[in-house]
Each structure stands twice: as structure tokens, then as C-alpha cells.
Motif scaffolding. Structure first.
Motif, PDB file in Angstrom:
ATOM      1  N   ILE A 105       0.841  -1.203   0.000  1.00 56.17           N
ATOM      2  CA  ILE A 105       0.000   0.000   0.000  1.00 56.17           C
ATOM      3  C   ILE A 105       0.875   1.251   0.000  1.00 56.17           C
ATOM      4  O   ILE A 105       0.614   2.223  -0.729  1.00 56.17           O
ATOM      5  CB  ILE A 105      -0.954  -0.026   1.206  1.00 56.17           C
ATOM      6  N   ALA A 106       1.940   1.223   0.793  1.00 53.14           N
ATOM      7  CA  ALA A 106       2.860   2.361   0.801  1.00 53.14           C
ATOM      8  C   ALA A 106       3.528   2.555  -0.555  1.00 53.14           C
ATOM      9  O   ALA A 106       3.857   3.678  -0.946  1.00 53.14           O
ATOM     10  CB  ALA A 106       3.920   2.161   1.882  1.00 53.14           C
ATOM     11  N   ALA A 107       3.702   1.448  -1.298  1.00 55.89           N
ATOM     12  CA  ALA A 107       4.321   1.519  -2.625  1.00 55.89           C
ATOM     13  C   ALA A 107       3.336   1.935  -3.706  1.00 55.89           C
ATOM     14  O   ALA A 107       3.732   2.124  -4.860  1.00 55.89           O
ATOM     15  CB  ALA A 107       4.945   0.172  -2.978  1.00 55.89           C
ATOM     16  N   GLY A 108       2.064   2.035  -3.359  1.00 54.21           N
ATOM     17  CA  GLY A 108       1.062   2.509  -4.326  1.00 54.21           C
ATOM     18  C   GLY A 108      -0.027   1.521  -4.679  1.00 54.21           C
ATOM     19  O   GLY A 108      -0.848   1.798  -5.570  1.00 54.21           O
ATOM     20  N   ALA A 109      -0.089   0.370  -4.008  1.00 57.86           N
ATOM     21  CA  ALA A 109      -1.125  -0.628  -4.328  1.00 57.86           C
ATOM     22  C   ALA A 109      -2.514  -0.078  -4.013  1.00 57.86           C
ATOM     23  O   ALA A 109      -2.741   0.512  -2.956  1.00 57.86           O
ATOM     24  CB  ALA A 109      -0.892  -1.912  -3.536  1.00 57.86           C
ATOM     25  N   ARG A 110      -3.439  -0.320  -4.944  1.00 57.93           N
ATOM     26  CA  ARG A 110      -4.834   0.072  -4.725  1.00 57.93           C
ATOM     27  C   ARG A 110      -5.763  -1.135  -4.656  1.00 57.93           C
ATOM     28  O   ARG A 110      -6.969  -0.989  -4.483  1.00 57.93           O
ATOM     29  CB  ARG A 110      -5.274   1.039  -5.823  1.00 57.93           C
ATOM     30  N   MET A 111      -5.202  -2.327  -4.833  1.00 61.06           N
ATOM     31  CA  MET A 111      -5.920  -3.567  -4.550  1.00 61.06           C
ATOM     32  C   MET A 111      -4.947  -4.531  -3.883  1.00 61.06           C
ATOM     33  O   MET A 111      -3.803  -4.665  -4.319  1.00 61.06           O
ATOM     34  CB  MET A 111      -6.517  -4.210  -5.805  1.00 61.06           C
ATOM     35  N   VAL A 112      -5.428  -5.193  -2.839  1.00 62.37           N
ATOM     36  CA  VAL A 112      -4.634  -6.204  -2.146  1.00 62.37           C
ATOM     37  C   VAL A 112      -5.511  -7.432  -1.961  1.00 62.37           C
ATOM     38  O   VAL A 112      -6.660  -7.328  -1.521  1.00 62.37           O
ATOM     39  CB  VAL A 112      -4.142  -5.696  -0.778  1.00 62.37           C
ATOM     40  N   GLU A 113      -4.969  -8.605  -2.328  1.00 62.63           N
ATOM     41  CA  GLU A 113      -5.681  -9.879  -2.176  1.00 62.63           C
ATOM     42  C   GLU A 113      -5.039 -10.708  -1.084  1.00 62.63           C
ATOM     43  O   GLU A 113      -3.823 -10.712  -0.926  1.00 62.63           O
ATOM     44  CB  GLU A 113      -5.607 -10.700  -3.463  1.00 62.63           C
ATOM     45  N   LYS A 114      -5.882 -11.435  -0.350  1.00 59.14           N
ATOM     46  CA  LYS A 114      -5.393 -12.365   0.661  1.00 59.14           C
ATOM     47  C   LYS A 114      -6.232 -13.625   0.632  1.00 59.14           C
ATOM     48  O   LYS A 114      -7.464 -13.561   0.610  1.00 59.14           O
ATOM     49  CB  LYS A 114      -5.480 -11.737   2.057  1.00 59.14           C
ATOM     50  N   HIS A 115      -5.579 -14.793   0.622  1.00 58.66           N
ATOM     51  CA  HIS A 115      -6.298 -16.065   0.656  1.00 58.66           C
ATOM     52  C   HIS A 115      -6.933 -16.270   2.027  1.00 58.66           C
ATOM     53  O   HIS A 115      -6.332 -15.972   3.056  1.00 58.66           O
ATOM     54  CB  HIS A 115      -5.345 -17.226   0.374  1.00 58.66           C
ATOM     55  N   VAL A 116      -8.163 -16.797   2.030  1.00 56.77           N
ATOM     56  CA  VAL A 116      -8.870 -17.077   3.279  1.00 56.77           C
ATOM     57  C   VAL A 116      -9.418 -18.502   3.251  1.00 56.77           C
ATOM     58  O   VAL A 116      -9.542 -19.123   2.190  1.00 56.77           O
ATOM     59  CB  VAL A 116     -10.021 -16.073   3.531  1.00 56.77           C
ATOM     60  N   LYS A 117      -9.742 -19.011   4.418  1.00 54.29           N
ATOM     61  CA  LYS A 117     -10.300 -20.361   4.563  1.00 54.29           C
ATOM     62  C   LYS A 117     -11.286 -20.338   5.725  1.00 54.29           C
ATOM     63  O   LYS A 117     -11.437 -19.320   6.409  1.00 54.29           O
ATOM     64  CB  LYS A 117      -9.191 -21.375   4.826  1.00 54.29           C
ATOM     65  N   LEU A 118     -11.945 -21.445   5.944  1.00 50.58           N
ATOM     66  CA  LEU A 118     -12.901 -21.576   7.045  1.00 50.58           C
ATOM     67  C   LEU A 118     -12.493 -22.788   7.873  1.00 50.58           C
ATOM     68  O   LEU A 118     -12.887 -23.916   7.599  1.00 50.58           O
ATOM     69  CB  LEU A 118     -14.319 -21.751   6.489  1.00 50.58           C
ATOM     70  N   GLY A 119     -11.663 -22.556   8.861  1.00 48.02           N
ATOM     71  CA  GLY A 119     -11.166 -23.655   9.667  1.00 48.02           C
ATOM     72  C   GLY A 119      -9.991 -24.344   9.001  1.00 48.02           C
ATOM     73  O   GLY A 119      -9.631 -24.067   7.852  1.00 48.02           O
ATOM     74  N   ASN A 120      -9.370 -25.260   9.729  1.00 47.57           N
ATOM     75  CA  ASN A 120      -8.209 -25.997   9.226  1.00 47.57           C
ATOM     76  C   ASN A 120      -8.644 -27.365   8.720  1.00 47.57           C
ATOM     77  O   ASN A 120      -9.151 -28.175   9.478  1.00 47.57           O
ATOM     78  CB  ASN A 120      -7.174 -26.165  10.341  1.00 47.57           C
ATOM     79  N   THR A 121      -8.465 -27.579   7.442  1.00 45.34           N
ATOM     80  CA  THR A 121      -8.851 -28.836   6.820  1.00 45.34           C
ATOM     81  C   THR A 121      -7.614 -29.421   6.143  1.00 45.34           C
ATOM     82  O   THR A 121      -7.061 -28.812   5.224  1.00 45.34           O
ATOM     83  CB  THR A 121      -9.975 -28.607   5.793  1.00 45.34           C
ATOM     84  N   GLU A 122      -7.192 -30.587   6.592  1.00 47.60           N
ATOM     85  CA  GLU A 122      -5.883 -31.094   6.210  1.00 47.60           C
ATOM     86  C   GLU A 122      -5.732 -31.338   4.718  1.00 47.60           C
ATOM     87  O   GLU A 122      -4.656 -31.193   4.160  1.00 47.60           O
ATOM     88  CB  GLU A 122      -5.609 -32.399   6.981  1.00 47.60           C
TER      89      GLU A 122
END
Length: 508
Positions: free
Chosen positions: A442-459
Motif C-alpha cells: 500500500i505504501a508503494a502505491g497498491a490500490r488492490m490487495v488480495e489475501k487467501h482465506v479459509k474456514l477452519g483448518n482442513t488437512e
């Protein structure tokens, strides 16, 4: 009965947590955030699924059928003794044993035996299901009883509105009051069982208040509203961690929205043509079968699923888009008139398909640039000349990305490209742990950031280790850190702020 138990176990296996909610309709449930239920198995009795989506709904009375159909089916599996058979929903039949005046001891005897029937006192059957889940998981489970106030005069949750249950107030008083006796009895007999039962409410036997439950799961009874006028779009990348399960999908979307995300992202590919026959036939261990084809087919969303996503995201005021990995999937997605599509790093070598999208799509295109160099960037800039906006997301495709390989400075390069071509929007697709690289982007100028998400820990889940767990505060904390970073970066316009003052003033 073996099929029944295995089916319950299959549904439970899609959650990695050791918590189960049994959902009733008492008004105390109104003080509990639906976000608390997001990462756990939910068993609803009668039409309690009207309050929050459930995995399993139990009922025996015909009036429940009308209530469920009139208000939209929100459960994955229905266990009933009736002839209920809605299209597109799975139903398991079970015997109903009515309660007679002199048979309360027999009811508790059945309960202790583990034999599953649908009891007049439905929460006992729900507790029996919870015990089956504990056996299937092979470990002790915590069962939260929510919405069981046992106070007939208190009425029902505000979410219920019209009550379809027949009977006068005297009938209701008897029916609800007598259940308290069975609940207290069940607490006693289950002390050394496979489940820990926690009553949520304000009764003298409640172990937890609704507020305490919200605090335990770090959720708020009302949705948090962002106060910052943001120009950085945060995307919760669901990948395929919904496992093709619409109820799990809904919980992930709701949890992402509650955490402050601007978009959720899913994926679309044509399994039969995207993979080779050898890949599809290869062994793969998952709850959905023994081959990679079984696994991948289960994860794919169909037209009704995407329509559901579109409706839910409109209701929640959150955006959505999909990574579209091949031409059949791109043409499939056009029916939804998408304003945005994503072309991920994994297909950066599929130039024929990418060129097809560039020639035939005028909306905004998001491209992650993992596994590519300057030649790919030049090709993109030369070909994607007709799209509305071109998002370039710096990305490293290792899961997780080593710190030394994040190369956030590439975002600064994309930011400089945007100065010459305002269609370009710089961004960062995070496959690293934590929030720091995203904040630096964001400090470098990003206007979109993606992050992977999950619902609980599934092996067995694909890329599960790198994703942020929506059943914990981690994704909410991640978004908060990004908003703080965005605020710290500021507008870039140098000015005197109200917080400043001169320590040494020159005399006039």
C-alpha cells in the motif's frame, strides 16, 4: 443407519473446528452475531434456519415444511419423519417417536443408548447428532446451545417474524416449559460423554451469556462499519476453500464482509478440458472420492451457485469477481455481465486464451504476475488495450512466499506505469504470511490487495496452509492493519495538519 452416520460425518468433515452449534428460536439468539457460527457445524431445530444458515435441520411437524419453503431453504441436509422432499436439497428420513405422558424415562433411555430417532424434544435428537459427529471426528466436541431460553412468554427471535407453529398459548407454555426439565437432565447425563454442552443465555444454568459468546469468537452483534473513505480495495480470495458447499460459501462471504473486505473472489474452470485425462484419473484423497477428478468436480460452482453469490453480495453490499481460467469458463461467466474478471498467474503461459479475453472483453481485468518477467508485462500492455481498467498485481506464486521473494518494490514500478496510463491500477496478491508485505505494498502505491482465506483448518484442502482462517480474528486484524497503513500513507499532498504546532515562533 451406517449411511446416515457416514453422511453426518461427511458434512462434519468440511469443518476443521471442534465446535458445534445447536440453534433454537429463543430471543436470546438476537444478541449473538451470525458471524460466530461461520466456522462450525450448525444443527437447527424446526425452522430455526430462518435465523442463520444451517448444515442440518431437524423436524417432525408438518407445519415446519410450510415455514421452510415460504422463507427459503437455508440448510444443507434435512432430517425428518415427514414427506418433505424439496428440489435440490438432500433429505434423510428418520423415525419419529412421540412423547407420551408416562414415557419420559424411555425418552432418556433412548437418548443414552445412542439410537437415533427424532424425538418430540428435538434438541435431544440434535445432541445425539452432535455425539455422532464427535465419534466421526474422533475427539471431544464443544456444543453451544443457542436460542433455547425455555421461557414461553418471551416469544421468538426477531428473525422469525411470522410463527407458523400451531397451538394456543397454553399449548406453547406446556411444550416449551417441559423441555427445560429434559435439558437439565441431559446436562447431567452428558457430563462424561463425547461432548461438552454449553448453554448460552441468561438462565441460572447458562454457562455463557450471548455477549460472552460474541467475545469468545471475537465477533460483534452488529456489523462493523468502516469509517475511512478507502481507495484501497481489499479482496478476500476464497480460492476453492468453500469445497463446492453453498452453505460454507455463504459463511465465508458473510465473514469476509464482516471483517471489512471490499470484494470476495472465487474461481471458475472447465475441469474436463483444463486438466489432462491422466491428471483427472490420478489418485487424490478427499471426502469427495478417490481421484483428482472427484475432488475438482466437487469444487466447481455452477450457474445457480454464481447467481446465489451475486444475490448475496448485493444484499451484503460487497463486490465479487472470479478468476476465469479458460475460454469455456470465460464464456460461461459472460451471462452474469461481470464488471471485473481475473486472469491468474497460473495461466500466464496460455497466451491464446489471454489474447481472446483481451480482444473480446471491455470490462476491468485483474492480472496477477507471479512466475512472469518483463516480457509478460510488455505483452499485457500491448494486448489489453481495450479493457476499462488493467489491474497489475505483483505476486509470487510460492505458497507461502518467502520474505525475500515478496519483491513489493514491483508495486512501485506498476504505480509509475499508472502515472502514464491511468487505466493501470497497481496491486499486490499476497501469498506470504501476515500483513506486513501487504501494508508495504500500500505504501508503494497498491490500490488492490488480495489475501487467501479459509474456514477452519482442513488437512486435505488445496493451499490451506497459506490462507487466513475466517473462524479466527486474523483476517479482521489483517484488514485493520491495511486500513491503518492506508491512513498513514495519506494523500501525498503536503500540507499543514491541525495536529501540528510551532514550538518556536519568530517574533513579529
Amino acid at each position: 443407519m451406517d449411511h446416515f452416520s457416514s453422511r453426518i460425518g461427511d458434512i462434519a468433515s468440511t469443518y476443521g473446528t471442534d465446535t458445534i452449534f445447536i440453534l433454537g428460536k429463543g430471543p436470546s439468539v438476537d444478541a449473538i452475531s451470525p458471524d460466530a457460527f461461520a466456522g462450525s457445524l450448525v444443527i437447527a431445530v424446526n425452522d430455526a434456519e430462518r435465523i442463520a444458515p444451517a448444515d442440518i435441520t431437524l423436524f417432525h411437524s408438518d407445519w415446519v415444511k410450510e415455514a421452510l419453503i415460504a422463507n427459503g431453504l437455508r440448510s444443507r441436509l434435512y432430517v425428518t419423519s415427514t414427506d418433505f422432499a424439496p428440489a435440490g436439497r438432500e433429505v434423510l428420513q428418520a423415525d419419529f417417536v412421540p412423547l407420551k405422558n408416562d414415557e419420559s424415562d424411555l425418552l432418556m433411555q433412548r437418548f443414552l443408548s445412542g439410537r437415533f430417532v427424532i424425538e418430540e424434544v428435538l434438541f435431544l435428537s440434535a445432541l445425539n447428532l452432535a455425539r455422532q459427529v464427535a465419534k466421526a471426528r474422533g475427539r471431544r466436541q464443544t456444543v453451544y446451545m443457542v436460542g433455547f431460553d425455555f421461557l414461553p412468554a418471551s416469544g421468538a427471535s426477531e428473525a422469525i417474524g411470522h410463527d407458523y407453529a400451531p397451538g394456543n398459548s397454553a399449548d406453547r407454555f406446556f411444550r416449551i416449559s417441559m423441555q427445560e426439565f429434559f435439558f437439565l437432565n441431559s446436562l447431567y447425563v452428558l457430563k462424561e460423554s463425547e461432548i461438552d454442552v454449553v448453554h448460552v443465555g441468561d438462565r441460572n444454568f447458562s454457562q455463557l451469556t450471548p455477549g460472552g459468546l460474541n467475545q469468545l469468537f471475537d465477533v460483534s452483534p452488529t456489523r462493523r462499519k468502516r469509517t475511512l473513505a478507502s481507495s484501497v480495495e481489499v479482496t478476500a480470495e476464497l480460492t476453492t476453500n468453500h469445497f463446492g458447499d453453498r452453505h460454507r460459501l455463504e459463511r465465508m462471504i458473510r465473514a469476509a464482509r464482516a471483517a471489512g473486505a471490499d470484494y470476495i473472489k472465487v474461481q471458475k474452470r472447465d475441469v474436463d478440458t483444463f486438466y489432462t485425462a491422466e491428471q483427472l484419473a490420478s489418485p487424490y484423497v478427499s471426502p469427495f472420492g478417490n481421484t483428482f477428478a472427484d475432488y475438482r468436480h466437487q469444487l466447481e460452482l455452477d450457474r445457480d451457485d454464481f447467481a446465489f453469490i451475486d444475490d448475496l453480495c448485493r444484499e451484503l453490499d460487497i463486490g465479487w469477481f472470479a478468476s476465469v481460467l479458460d475460454k469455456p469458463s470465460f464464456e460461461f461467466m459472460l451471462q452474469f455481465d461481470p464488471a471485473v474478471v481475473k486472469l491468474p498467474s497460473t495461466i500466464s503461459e496460455h497466451r491464446d486464451y489471454l489474447g481472446y479475453v483481451a480482444r473480446n472483453y471491455r470490462g476491468s481485468v485483474i492480472l496477477s504476475t507471479g512466475m512472469t518477467g518483463p516480457d509478460y508485462e510488455n505483452w499485457l500492455l500491448a494486448n489489453f488495450v481495450s479493457c476499462k481498467n488493467l489491474y497489475l498485481l505483483q505476486c509470487n506464486s510460492a505458497y507461502p512466499t518467502p520474505t525475500a521473494d515478496c519483491n513489493v518494490a514491483v508495486v512501485r514500478h506498476y504505480h509509475s506505469l499508472a502515472q502514464a496510463d491511468p487505466r493501470i491500477i497497481p496491486g499486490y496478491s499476497s501469498h506470504d504470511f501476515g500483513w506486513l508485505a501487504s501494508a508495504l505494498a500500500i505504501a508503494a502505491g497498491a490500490r488492490m490487495v488480495e489475501k487467501h482465506v479459509k474456514l477452519g483448518n482442513t488437512e486435505w484442502a488445496h493451499f490451506d496452509a497459506v490462507a487466513v482462517d475466517l473462524t479466527t480474528p486474523d483476517f479482521r486484524d489483517y484488514v485493520v492493519k491495511l486500513r491503518e497503513a492506508e491512513e498513514m500513507v495519506g494523500s501525498g499532498i503536503k500540507q499543514v495538519n491541525a495536529s501540528e504546532h510551532h514550538k518556536y515562533l519568530r517574533a513579529a
